[in-house]
Design a protein around this motif. Sequence first.
Motif, PDB file in Angstrom:
ATOM      1  N   VAL A   1      15.847 103.885 -21.852  1.00  8.09           N
ATOM      2  CA  VAL A   1      15.120 105.156 -21.881  1.00  8.09           C
ATOM      3  C   VAL A   1      15.065 105.814 -20.501  1.00  8.09           C
ATOM      4  CG1 VAL A   1      12.852 106.204 -22.252  1.00  8.09           C
ATOM      5  CG2 VAL A   1      13.795 104.628 -23.949  1.00  8.09           C
TER       6      VAL A   1
ATOM      7  N   ILE B   1       8.840 108.279 -26.960  1.00 10.53           N
ATOM      8  CA  ILE B   1       7.943 108.270 -28.115  1.00 10.53           C
ATOM      9  C   ILE B   1       8.714 107.938 -29.386  1.00 10.53           C
ATOM     10  CG2 ILE B   1       6.479 109.718 -29.569  1.00 10.53           C
ATOM     11  CD1 ILE B   1       5.572 111.186 -27.085  1.00 10.53           C
ATOM     12  N   GLY B   2       9.912 108.501 -29.517  1.00 12.81           N
ATOM     13  CA  GLY B   2      10.719 108.205 -30.700  1.00 12.81           C
ATOM     14  C   GLY B   2      11.108 106.738 -30.802  1.00 12.81           C
ATOM     15  N   VAL B   3      11.535 106.150 -29.675  1.00  9.47           N
ATOM     16  CA  VAL B   3      11.945 104.748 -29.670  1.00  9.47           C
ATOM     17  C   VAL B   3      10.781 103.826 -29.984  1.00  9.47           C
ATOM     18  CG1 VAL B   3      12.766 102.871 -28.191  1.00  9.47           C
ATOM     19  CG2 VAL B   3      13.907 105.099 -28.126  1.00  9.47           C
ATOM     20  N   GLU B   4       9.640 104.066 -29.332  1.00  6.69           N
ATOM     21  CA  GLU B   4       8.487 103.188 -29.557  1.00  6.69           C
ATOM     22  C   GLU B   4       7.856 103.405 -30.921  1.00  6.69           C
ATOM     23  OE1 GLU B   4       7.761 100.592 -27.414  1.00  6.69           O
ATOM     24  OE2 GLU B   4       9.708 101.404 -26.840  1.00  6.69           O
ATOM     25  N   SER B   5       7.917 104.620 -31.439  1.00  7.80           N
ATOM     26  CA  SER B   5       7.403 104.865 -32.793  1.00  7.80           C
ATOM     27  C   SER B   5       8.246 104.123 -33.819  1.00  7.80           C
ATOM     28  CB  SER B   5       7.402 106.368 -33.098  1.00  7.80           C
ATOM     29  OG  SER B   5       6.530 107.058 -32.224  1.00  7.80           O
ATOM     30  N   ARG B   6       9.552 104.165 -33.643  1.00  7.09           N
ATOM     31  CA  ARG B   6      10.416 103.438 -34.569  1.00  7.09           C
ATOM     32  C   ARG B   6      10.167 101.929 -34.472  1.00  7.09           C
ATOM     33  NH1 ARG B   6      15.199 100.741 -34.614  1.00  7.09           N
ATOM     34  NH2 ARG B   6      16.514 100.996 -36.482  1.00  7.09           N
TER      35      ARG B   6
ATOM     36  N   VAL C   1      10.067 112.616 -25.191  1.00  7.37           N
ATOM     37  CA  VAL C   1      10.405 112.656 -26.617  1.00  7.37           C
ATOM     38  C   VAL C   1      11.209 111.422 -27.012  1.00  7.37           C
ATOM     39  CG1 VAL C   1      11.687 113.919 -28.379  1.00  7.37           C
ATOM     40  CG2 VAL C   1      10.335 115.171 -26.685  1.00  7.37           C
ATOM     41  N   LEU C   2      12.161 111.034 -26.146  1.00  4.07           N
ATOM     42  CA  LEU C   2      12.968 109.848 -26.432  1.00  4.07           C
ATOM     43  C   LEU C   2      12.118 108.586 -26.437  1.00  4.07           C
ATOM     44  CD1 LEU C   2      15.732 108.512 -26.826  1.00  4.07           C
ATOM     45  CD2 LEU C   2      15.987 108.478 -24.335  1.00  4.07           C
TER      46      LEU C   2
ATOM     47  N   THR D   1      12.790 112.976 -21.854  1.00  5.18           N
ATOM     48  CA  THR D   1      12.598 111.526 -21.808  1.00  5.18           C
ATOM     49  C   THR D   1      11.331 111.113 -22.537  1.00  5.18           C
ATOM     50  OG1 THR D   1      13.619 111.635 -19.619  1.00  5.18           O
ATOM     51  CG2 THR D   1      12.655 109.536 -20.260  1.00  5.18           C
TER      52      THR D   1
END
Length: 434
Positions: free
Chosen positions: A370, A408-413, A405-406, A403
Amino acid sequence: MTARTERPAVPSSRRSGPSRPAWRRLRPGVSAVILAVAVQSVGNLVFHAVAGRSLRPADYGALGSVLAVMVLLAVPLSGLQTAACAAVAAHGGALTSGSLRWLVGLPTAVALAPAALLVAVVGPVAAWFRLPSATGAVVLAPSLVVAVTLSCVRGMLLGAGAPGPVAVGYVASVGVRLLSVVVVTPSVASALVGSLAGELLATGLAVRAVRRRSTAGDPVHLGGLRVARSVTALLVLFLFTSGDMFLARHHLAPELSGSYVAAATVAKTALALPAAAMAVLFPRLVASWSTPRPAAGILRAAVVVVGLATAGTAVVAVAPGLLLDLLFHDAYDGVADVLRVLALTAVLSSVVTVGVNSALARGSWAAVAVPTAGAVVEVVVITLRHADAIQVAWGSAWSALVTVVLAIGVESRATLCRNGSRDLPKPAPTLRRA
């Protein structure tokens, strides 16, 4: 065997993992470390003010060069602290005498080799930095060994939920550092030796605290994979948050780049306290990823870390010109708007910091991917648009937003999938009361 017994056991959120009382016990520790870091920051400013007024500009430049190298060494070594913290927290926060040997003794022994190399090349190092004597270069060798030991032992204390001794070490270290330029006649040698003595005192206090809390039990090992991931992630995170200064120096005219660096230095000071809070809250993240609902721990850490960053940058954004005048002089008034943009970037960077530490807590290489992606975006954006300082600042801000957004997206998944770490044990750790 029935399907019921074949199914992997999921730790119960009621009986395993970090309990709410454990979270509440962390609050005083967070406050203590934040206060200690604030005292240390003020003390360091006083140290540089006294040294700058007492030494000749050439001598102060030599002192600043060696101290900058010490700070640079601290960046990758912070990964050792994170790795040691994760190792202890993942094993229930238990401190054992064997763990002290493997988590601290082994890295310290490994650090002796590069320290010996520094001693061997002390002459060229002193010549490169134009030091008035070889003392400054010699100090770098023991400073490296002490920094490794201190990083590991602080990580053990934080992983065990005992941040109090860490806070005491911060204050004691800066106190000794101040004495080296206030009590004795300031010189490059006395200032450097005083800085080393302060770190030695902090190390001794931390080791003593670990030994007092250690009990009999199986030793905890650091793990090469955990160390490599932590060191790489925090080093890349540092490059991501500081890369705009290097790019500004490269693309802008010398005077403009100097103004940008002045504004960036003020803005990035708002990240000191959130970083300290993140170090204390990291064991909570490790424990949270061993429960069915890791999002709760991540959100609590984000509230504290991002909240501190927001409070600090709000002060900067309200009166940027006044801060620049107080710390530098009126020649930097023209970068007040740049400072406001960089203050916003600091808040976004604090969100990325939470995401990177969350990935480290679950043992994922997303902690490296990230911030690496963010750094690449930052280089591309600023390389394309760098007509003036404000364009560079906005380039840093937009890359930070991408970064965020990236991250948050990675950790949300990962939260939805509840990916387990490959090198952290599956049983849910608990935070022991120190």
